[in-house]
Write an enzyme that holds these catalytic residues in place. Structure first.
Site: not given
Length: 450
Positions: A269, A361, A396
């Site tokens: 991330s 995501d 994600h």
């Protein structure tokens, strides 16, 4: 008289043997149900074979798993199976016909875990103390039942311990030169290839991945960067200056048990963005780079020369919401919406890059980022450095395998409660986590060991 006694003794012995044989047969026929799990002390990323034996033949049974995490919340999963003629069930061979997952999923009871009650689905399962095992109770119930609605008769149960740290792995707290981190070293004197490990926003120091990497033979430095150097009254802001990450990389590189010329960086991330940005600095020369669900630039403006950023929540222009009020941040990370000064100059990349994305995501525009990186590196004559794996139905947070998936998660409580939509669906996300971890370890093997 002696002859007759011997004959009587022989007859008694024959009768006793016949009786004991029948007793043994009846005992076998009525053996207590048994549940086994191998290996006995697995790592979190190892597949476990769970078998039930001496169960009623050709009968429906329900396998249940439950774990209480370190926050005190209970997580559960269950699956419906049918025993065979021998009264056995083998999760590595047999298919679930209902419950938390369907089909042949040897580790479905683990990645299918969900918080109870369902209203707590905004929670994520996080292991804070990696020096203790993750303990799961697995039980077998009679019939196809839904445990939340009523318990069936429990036939047998077993407790399974799964570990992040293999025996002999060392965990060392690091607080020097302003760096806050945890170093994990594999067993033995080394020197070892190594990874600098960066997690994403919304969490402090996460050690799970680094502990596993050390268990696989890599020194790993899990680096904290949230909430540090909040001076000048800039509370709740981050300091992401270049020098901090450069110093952390060099600290790892200079460790006497690390191969200085075999150090990589991995980030998830926002940590993926920081990994990309750090890797292209001239003072840092990693051997390889792994970016999981990372944006191509910074979503926040840098507000001073020291790299401090404004609040992520300060710019909500590109936020969107689903029908449950969960926030999608995805559009905020589209390349066209990122801060110009924060975009990664990927054309300066000098080491192999593994880029992993989930196609559902909802936090990061991973697909668009992958396309941008591919085109930019091609134009720079560096296509050979770029490897991209994209997973349909994955969300994600692509973690090491068999970790429970959270499609939504509590992002923050202050100043207001924000629930983020992470995306992903349980079974496809589980497939992505298992395959991506294999790809990561293979990539590291090629670029850090060979």
């Amino acid at each position: 008289m002696k002859v007759i006694s011997y004959i009587g003794a022989d007859r008694n012995l024959a009768f006793l043997q016949h009786f004991l044989g029948g007793l043994r047969w009846r005992s076998s026929y009525r053996s207590i149900p048994l549940l086994t799990a191998t290996p006995h002390r697995p790592l979190i990323d190892e597949q476990i074979t769970i078998k039930g034996r001496f169960l009623p033949p050709h009968c429906p049974v329900t396998l249940c798993a439950q774990i209480q995490n370190e926050d005190g919340h209970l997580w559960k999963s269950f699956a419906h199976y049918n025993t065979n003629a021998e009264g056995t069930v083998n999760l590595a061979r047999d298919c679930s016909v209902g419950g938390s997952y369907l089909g042949c999923e040897p580790m479905g009871l683990f990645w299918g875990l969900q918080p109870v009650p369902a209203a707590l689905d905004i929670l994520s399962m996080r292991k804070k103390n990696v020096e203790t095992p993750s303990v799961t109770l697995v039980s077998v119930l009679e019939g196809h039942v839904t445990p939340s609605e009523g318990h069936g008769n429990e036939l047998t149960a077993i407790t399974i311990e799964r570990w992040y740290m293999a025996p002999g792995v060392r965990r060392i707290k690091v607080c020097q030169n302003g760096i806050k981190a945890t170093l994990f070293l594999p067993p033995g004197p080394g020197p070892f290839p190594a990874m600098l490990d960066l997690w994403g926003l919304g969490r402090q120091l996460v050690e799970t991945r680094s502990a596993l990497l050390a268990s696989r033979g890599y020194a790993s430095l899990s680096l904290a960067y949230l909430g540090r150097n909040n001076s000048h009254g800039l509370e709740n802001r981050m300091c992401v200056d270049h020098s901090y990450f450069q110093s952390a990389f060099q600290l790892l590189q200079n460790h006497h048990q690390v191969c200085a010329d075999r150090v990589g960086i991995i980030g998830l991330s926002f940590g993926g963005y920081l990994s990309l940005r750090t890797a292209i600095q001239t003072a840092v020369k990693p051997s390889c780079l792994i970016c999981v669900s990372g944006p191509t630039g910074c979503m926040m403006k840098v507000i001073d020369a020291d790299g401090r950023t404004e609040l992520f929540e300060s710019d909500q222009r590109h936020w969107s919401y689903d029908d449950q009020g969960c926030v999608r941040f995805r559009e905020s990370t589209l390349p066209v919406n990122l801060c110009p000064e924060g975009r990664v100059k990927i054309e300066h990349l000098a080491c192999p890059l593994l880029y992993i994305t989930g196609e559902d995501d909802q936090i990061i525009a991973s697909k668009e980022g992958a396309n941008l990186f591919k085109e930019t590196l091609k134009a720079a004559g560096k296509s050979h450095l770029f490897t991209h794996w994209s997973y349909p139905g994955a969300g994600h947070v692509i973690e090491p395998p068999y970790t429970p998936h959270s499609r939504v998660s509590l992002w923050s409580r202050n100043p207001v409660k924000i629930v983020a939509l992470y995306g992903g669906y349980f079974a496809p996300h589980a497939v992505a986590q298992e395959d991506a971890w294999k790809k990561i370890l293979e990539f590291m093997e090629i670029n850090l060991r060979q």
